[in-house]
Write a protein that holds these residues in place. Structure first.
Motif, mmCIF file in Angstrom:
data_model
loop_
_atom_site.group_PDB
_atom_site.id
_atom_site.type_symbol
_atom_site.label_atom_id
_atom_site.label_comp_id
_atom_site.label_asym_id
_atom_site.label_seq_id
_atom_site.Cartn_x
_atom_site.Cartn_y
_atom_site.Cartn_z
ATOM 1 N N ALA A 12 4.004 -10.880 -0.185
ATOM 2 C CA ALA A 12 3.709 -10.605 -1.599
ATOM 3 C C ALA A 12 4.495 -9.407 -2.126
ATOM 4 C CB ALA A 12 2.209 -10.356 -1.772
ATOM 5 N N SER A 13 5.183 -8.674 -1.220
ATOM 6 C CA SER A 13 5.940 -7.510 -1.693
ATOM 7 C C SER A 13 7.257 -7.978 -2.318
ATOM 8 C CB SER A 13 6.173 -6.517 -0.553
ATOM 9 O OG SER A 13 6.978 -7.068 0.469
ATOM 10 N N ALA A 14 7.829 -7.119 -3.149
ATOM 11 C CA ALA A 14 9.020 -7.496 -3.930
ATOM 12 C C ALA A 14 10.238 -7.712 -3.033
ATOM 13 C CB ALA A 14 9.324 -6.390 -4.933
ATOM 14 N N VAL A 15 11.074 -8.690 -3.391
ATOM 15 C CA VAL A 15 12.345 -8.864 -2.693
ATOM 16 C C VAL A 15 13.250 -7.678 -3.044
ATOM 17 C CG1 VAL A 15 14.420 -10.281 -2.452
ATOM 18 C CG2 VAL A 15 12.176 -11.373 -2.695
ATOM 19 N N VAL A 16 13.825 -7.066 -2.008
ATOM 20 C CA VAL A 16 14.748 -5.951 -2.236
ATOM 21 C C VAL A 16 16.185 -6.444 -2.078
ATOM 22 C CG1 VAL A 16 15.538 -3.702 -1.381
ATOM 23 C CG2 VAL A 16 13.091 -4.221 -1.491
ATOM 24 N N ALA A 17 16.450 -7.111 -0.966
ATOM 25 C CA ALA A 17 17.765 -7.685 -0.679
ATOM 26 C C ALA A 17 17.474 -8.996 0.052
ATOM 27 C CB ALA A 17 18.603 -6.746 0.171
ATOM 28 N N ASP A 18 17.612 -10.094 -0.659
ATOM 29 C CA ASP A 18 17.269 -11.416 -0.130
ATOM 30 C C ASP A 18 17.840 -11.585 1.284
ATOM 31 O OD1 ASP A 18 16.569 -14.449 -0.860
ATOM 32 O OD2 ASP A 18 18.485 -14.379 0.207
ATOM 33 N N PRO A 19 17.088 -12.007 2.285
ATOM 34 C CA PRO A 19 15.706 -12.494 2.243
ATOM 35 C C PRO A 19 14.663 -11.415 2.543
ATOM 36 C CG PRO A 19 16.635 -12.908 4.396
ATOM 37 C CD PRO A 19 17.700 -12.187 3.610
ATOM 38 N N LEU A 20 15.043 -10.158 2.503
ATOM 39 C CA LEU A 20 14.116 -9.093 2.911
ATOM 40 C C LEU A 20 13.336 -8.529 1.727
ATOM 41 C CD1 LEU A 20 16.365 -7.188 5.475
ATOM 42 C CD2 LEU A 20 14.558 -8.869 5.951
ATOM 43 N N ARG A 21 12.077 -8.222 2.015
ATOM 44 C CA ARG A 21 11.186 -7.674 1.010
ATOM 45 C C ARG A 21 10.915 -6.198 1.289
ATOM 46 N NH1 ARG A 21 8.691 -11.671 -1.971
ATOM 47 N NH2 ARG A 21 9.390 -13.753 -1.378
ATOM 48 N N LEU A 22 10.237 -5.587 0.345
ATOM 49 C CA LEU A 22 9.986 -4.154 0.448
ATOM 50 C C LEU A 22 9.355 -3.785 1.795
ATOM 51 C CD1 LEU A 22 10.272 -1.583 -1.273
ATOM 52 C CD2 LEU A 22 7.923 -1.937 -2.041
ATOM 53 N N LEU A 23 8.405 -4.593 2.263
ATOM 54 C CA LEU A 23 7.703 -4.247 3.493
ATOM 55 C C LEU A 23 8.466 -4.668 4.756
ATOM 56 C CD1 LEU A 23 3.969 -4.870 2.489
ATOM 57 C CD2 LEU A 23 5.227 -2.711 2.596
ATOM 58 N N ASP A 24 9.661 -5.260 4.562
ATOM 59 C CA ASP A 24 10.550 -5.536 5.697
ATOM 60 C C ASP A 24 11.484 -4.362 5.962
ATOM 61 O OD1 ASP A 24 10.202 -8.339 6.635
ATOM 62 O OD2 ASP A 24 10.660 -8.824 4.534
ATOM 63 N N ILE A 25 11.558 -3.434 5.028
ATOM 64 C CA ILE A 25 12.603 -2.403 5.063
ATOM 65 C C ILE A 25 11.962 -1.040 5.197
ATOM 66 C CG2 ILE A 25 14.391 -1.302 3.631
ATOM 67 C CD1 ILE A 25 14.884 -4.118 2.451
ATOM 68 N N CYS A 26 12.557 -0.186 6.021
ATOM 69 C CA CYS A 26 11.947 1.119 6.239
ATOM 70 C C CYS A 26 12.219 2.032 5.052
ATOM 71 C CB CYS A 26 12.440 1.740 7.541
ATOM 72 S SG CYS A 26 14.010 2.534 7.411
ATOM 73 N N ALA A 27 11.263 2.921 4.822
ATOM 74 C CA ALA A 27 11.365 3.874 3.716
ATOM 75 C C ALA A 27 12.182 5.088 4.152
ATOM 76 C CB ALA A 27 9.962 4.309 3.310
ATOM 77 N N THR A 28 12.444 5.996 3.219
ATOM 78 C CA THR A 28 12.998 7.291 3.579
ATOM 79 C C THR A 28 11.831 8.277 3.635
ATOM 80 O OG1 THR A 28 13.382 7.869 1.265
ATOM 81 C CG2 THR A 28 15.179 6.807 2.439
ATOM 82 N N SER A 29 11.884 9.186 4.602
ATOM 83 C CA SER A 29 10.771 10.115 4.804
ATOM 84 C C SER A 29 11.268 11.512 5.104
ATOM 85 C CB SER A 29 9.909 9.651 5.990
ATOM 86 O OG SER A 29 9.133 8.542 5.652
ATOM 87 N N ASP A 30 10.360 12.454 5.033
ATOM 88 C CA ASP A 30 10.571 13.778 5.600
ATOM 89 C C ASP A 30 9.977 13.758 7.003
ATOM 90 O OD1 ASP A 30 11.272 14.274 3.002
ATOM 91 O OD2 ASP A 30 9.754 15.815 2.640
#
Ligand SMILES: [Zn+2]
Lengths: 396, 141
Positions: free
Chosen positions: A194-212
């Protein structure tokens, strides 16, 4: 084995978006590692810092910056930059100093304060920089590369977006057990879908975030560890920091084209596979000896790729390994029991060090609810922009 | 923006790389300093036009606006475009590029044939930045 060094201490600063200086994260992690080792900072003969390039000018000299924050005490100092492999190069440098007799005890530190949103190159017009070019000419962000790899796996191996989502389900379940992880919530496959597609076929929750975040290790000679009464320390047996071999025929960040294979037949082994092989050879072990692995899950699909690159299964068999529960806690070879980057996010100079912190905790049997039973051998694997290999093998 | 990466108009449009006279390795983006084949004694690097057509190695798109130095008009809503990695058989290399406008990931498959065509990366009142695009063969427009 004479090539080994002891891991006397491991420490981290919790990861998240704290909005503070990398110096603070690094100092907290360093003090935690020193406490863990039962050592006074003034006993440390050398400090190796993994650089951040986003923390402003002081970031370029991470070793000295952290040494100053801890209090100048005259230690030998080194700062290294190898993008996401910076932490492994810092560990490799520390090990070389110890084995070379330049220092008995080395503090290794990596910390970062990440910007919001996509990583981007440093400012200015720099057409001689491949990292600048891929953004300027193509708008190719890191997630678009992850999308290319994911789609390629789908086409070649028949992986599905549902397979990818199961990596997130697994890692978030483990991250929920790790007090240092940024994300402590379990994620369902439905939430990934249900998360947004960021770069087909991957969605937001397939991709790691940036963190401190920050991570640190206290490494010493085996002799020093014995003198301190630590008779059976976790030991680092291999550090792989190899470069690719020409022609590198798998499109990789930040390049917009591969090498040509027209003049030289490419090796059967890919760059990522060679990173793992170099570590196995140095350690004198193979994938069957592993108790656990910490791999660089920039995307869910990339974690699957690492299963094959580490030799945990044959080519194209990663999704099956995951589905069979082999890489879950309790499986034959648990992967990313820390929660992985899926739960931590990227704090570039810290992440390869954080992987080794997790190996140390696991091999000592101090990982609590996420403990891999009877862990004896662990590998971390990672890859830095511009062709920096990174893998560390730790044993108990 | 970057000189000497492509040339020509219409059907004559080509990506430009360089080829080593000693070992025949091809480089894109062009390598003008020295051959990167470690086994090569080193030869002259001459400009060479790459094949017009290749096959899709993989593809994706960017649903969020890329950061600077990518140039886009922040006043306009973001329109995702597809990115295609294309395998050129003769050169045995893979080149990434944007798809022609109108081609989305829904219209692509791995292995599909595409060809290189001239395209516009961005334009403002003073400047038009040209680039290359990949277009599935058989698609006109
Ligand atoms: Zn050559």
């Amino acid at each position: 084995m004479t090539g080994e060094v002891a891991v006397l201490g491991a420490g981290m600063h919790p990861w998240g978006k704290w909005g503070r200086s990398f110096v603070e994260y690094g100092t907290v992690a360093a003090r935690a590692a020193l406490d863990d080792a039962g050592m006074d900072w003034r006993e440390v003969g050398s400090i190796v810092g993994a650089d951040t390039v986003r923390g402003g000018y002081p970031g370029y000299v991470a070793g000295a910056t952290i040494a100053k924050a801890l209090g100048w005490q005259g230690a030998r100092v080194t700062s290294v930059y190898a993008a996401c492999a910076s932490g492994a190069q810092a560990v490799g440098t520390a090990r070389a100093q110890i084995l070379g007799g330049l220092a008995d005890v080395v503090l290794v530190v990596g910390a970062d304060s990440a910007p919001k949103g996509f990583f981007r190159p440093a400012g200015g017009d720099r057409p001689d920089d491949p990292d600048w070019l891929r953004f300027r000419v193509l708008g190719a962000t890191n997630p678009t590369y992850f999308g290319l790899y994911a789609r390629r796996r789908m086409a070649v191996h028949g992986d599905t977006p549902e397979d990818f989502a199961q990596v997130k389900v697994k890692n978030s379940t483990l991250g929920a057990l790790n007090p240092y992880a940024r994300y402590r919530k379990r994620v369902t496959a439905e939430e990934v879908a249900a998360s947004a597609v960021v770069a087909d076929p991957l969605r937001l929750l397939d991709i790691c975030a940036t963190s401190d975040g920050g991570a640190a290790l206290v490494l010493s000679s085996m002799e020093f560890a014995r003198r301190r009464g630590v008779t059976e320390p976790v030991r680092i047996r291999a550090v792989s920091t190899v470069t690719p071999r020409y022609p590198n025929t798998v499109l990789d960040l930040p390049d917009i084209a591969t090498d040509s294979a027209v003049a030289v037949e490419p090796a059967a082994e890919t760059f990522r596979e060679s990173i793992a092989r170099a570590a196995y050879e140095e350690a004198g072990i193979g994938p069957d000896d592993l108790s656990l692995a910490e791999v660089y899950d920039l995307s869910t699909a990339l974690e699957l790729q690492w299963y094959e690159d580490l030799g945990l299964c044959g080519e194209g068999e990663a999704a099956k390994l995951l589905r069979d529960g082999v890489t879950a806690l309790g499986g034959r070879i648990p992967v990313n029991v820390s929660g992985g980057l899926a739960s931590f996010g990227e704090a570039v100079p810290a992440q390869a060090i954080a992987q080794v912190c997790e190996l140390a905790r696991q091999l000592r049997g101090e990982a609590g609810d996420r403990q891999v039973a009877g862990a004896r051998v662990g590998i971390s694997a990672n890859q830095g922009l511009f062709g920096h290999g990174s893998a560390v093998i730790a044993v108990r | 923006m970057v000189a000497g990466w492509f040339t020509g108009e219409g059907d004559d449009f080509r990506l430009l790389g360089t080829r080593c006279s000693a070992c025949t390795s091809v480089f894109f983006p062009r390598e003008d300093v020295c051959c990167r084949n470690p086994a090569c004694p080193g030869g002259g690097l001459r400009e060479v036009a790459l094949s017009r057509r290749g096959r899709v190695w993989s593809y994706t798109d960017g649903r969020y606006r890329p950061p600077s130095p990518y140039v886009s008009d922040p006043e306009l809503p973001w329109e995702p475009y597809a990115l295609i990695a294309v395998e050129l058989a003769a050169e045995r290399l893979v080149v990434l590029g944007q798809a022609v406008p109108g081609v989305t990931v829904a219209g692509l498959t791995v292995g599909m044939e595409v060809e290189v065509v001239p395209g516009v990366l961005h334009e403002d009142a003073e400047t038009t930045w040209t680039t290359w695009h990949w277009r599935p063969t058989g698609v006109t427009a």
